[in-house]
Design a protein around this motif. Structure first.
Motif: not given
Length: 339
Positions: A233-235, A215-216, A237-243
């Protein structure tokens, strides 16, 4: 197996923006074109590209990455542009391939890759584009030429709402020559106040059914895009990767793009240098990479900032940016990108 497409490092150009008239507080169109691009990556690798113009036409681009130097030279005709690609190893320039861009009414109709300079050799790759009555790109198809056989290896489709906002793209890919193409990437876009606010990305990897993977989220200051948050998107839930953080000059030109990991550690930076003048570079939205791929047209065109297209491009019909997930090094390595 992942799909394969070819790109030039010409596809890094950003141009044509608004400037602010302080007397009447209205935006006046001022044309700028990019003359230099520098990318610095966390591991110390550096990439640089420079651009030369003549009569508002890009005629040459040159630069280097960590392994060799690269350049392109462009030749113009009434309804097409031919771009010749070279790489330099040691002290010799070696021809790589040429691309012929067929353009009608400033719309890209096809790209054909040849194995000899000036589009005179054997065809190796073809892309064809179709549009609706509003000049929106409806679909494009990519073909590989193997021996005497031309086989479609991928296709992309575009869907719009009544206000011509791009709401969805689908990309199909043929894994094996004797199999049907399958849905490989889907992107779904949401808008707030006519600005792109969210993008959901669905992928099919290694033969698995297509599923939500990313997602962005997009953020603005008035008309300019200031940031993009990229989530995995894992399991469930959304996990922030980078900005991604964008900075602009007083004319609205993006002069710096910084990507940081979720913990604040710097990943890479892009720096852009401009000069006054028009260019002849336009773009189409690449449904696979989620960025805009550029192409040259015979005549100069003018661009304006302030309109965001999918792919977080803050320029109306704007030029391509280096984006998370699309490596600068992939773009410059041998003038092509492996997917």
């Amino acid at each position: 197996m992942k799909p394969y497409f070819k790109f030039s490092f010409l596809f890094l150009i950003i141009t044509a923006v608004f400037s602010c008239n302080k007397n009447n507080n209205k935006l006046q169109v001022t044309d700028y074109r990019q003359v230099k691009f520098v990318n610095n990556i966390l591991n110390g690798d550096k990439t640089e590209a420079n651009y030369e113009y003549n009569n508002n036409r890009l005629v040459r681009s040159f630069g280097y990455n960590w392994s060799d130097s690269v350049k392109t030279e462009l030749v113009y005709y009434d309804d097409s542009v031919v771009e010749n690609y070279y790489s330099k190893t040691d002290s010799n320039w070696v021809f790589f391939h040429s691309a012929e861009y067929k353009v009608i009414d400033n719309r890209l109709i096809s790209i054909v890759y040849y194995d000899s300079p000036n589009a005179t050799g054997e065809i190796s790759f073809i892309s064809e584009f179709k549009y609706d009555n509003n000049n929106n790109l409806l679909e494009y198809h990519n073909y590989d030429k193997k021996s005497d056989t031309i086989l479609e290896n991928s296709s992309c489709y575009y869907f719009y709402d009544t206000e011509n906002h791009l709401t969805k793209t689908t990309m199909y890919f043929r894994v094996h020559p004797d199999e049907e193409m399958v849905l490989y990437v889907k992107r779904v876009f949401s808008y707030t106040n006519n600005k792109l606010s969210e993008e959901l990305i669905y992928n099919s990897n290694y033969g698995l059914p297509i599923q939500l993977t990313e997602k962005k989220e997009y953020f603005y200051n008035d008309k300019l895009l200031t940031g993009v948050d990229h989530y995995a998107y894992k399991n469930g839930k959304y996990e922030l990767g980078n900005k991604t953080i964008f900075n602009y000059d007083d004319h609205g030109n993006m002069i710096n793009q910084k990507v940081v990991f979720a913990n604040g550690e710097l990943f890479y930076t892009n720096d852009y240098t401009y000069e006054a003048g028009k260019t002849n570079i336009k773009s189409y939205y690449n449904a696979y990479s989620g960025s805009n791929s550029t192409y040259p047209v015979p005549d100069a065109v003018s661009k304006q900032s302030g309109v965001v297209l999918p792919g977080f491009n803050p320029f109306e019909n704007g030029m391509a940016n280096i984006v998370p997930g699309l490596s600068v090094n992939d773009l410059l390595r041998n003038n092509k990108s492996s997917r």
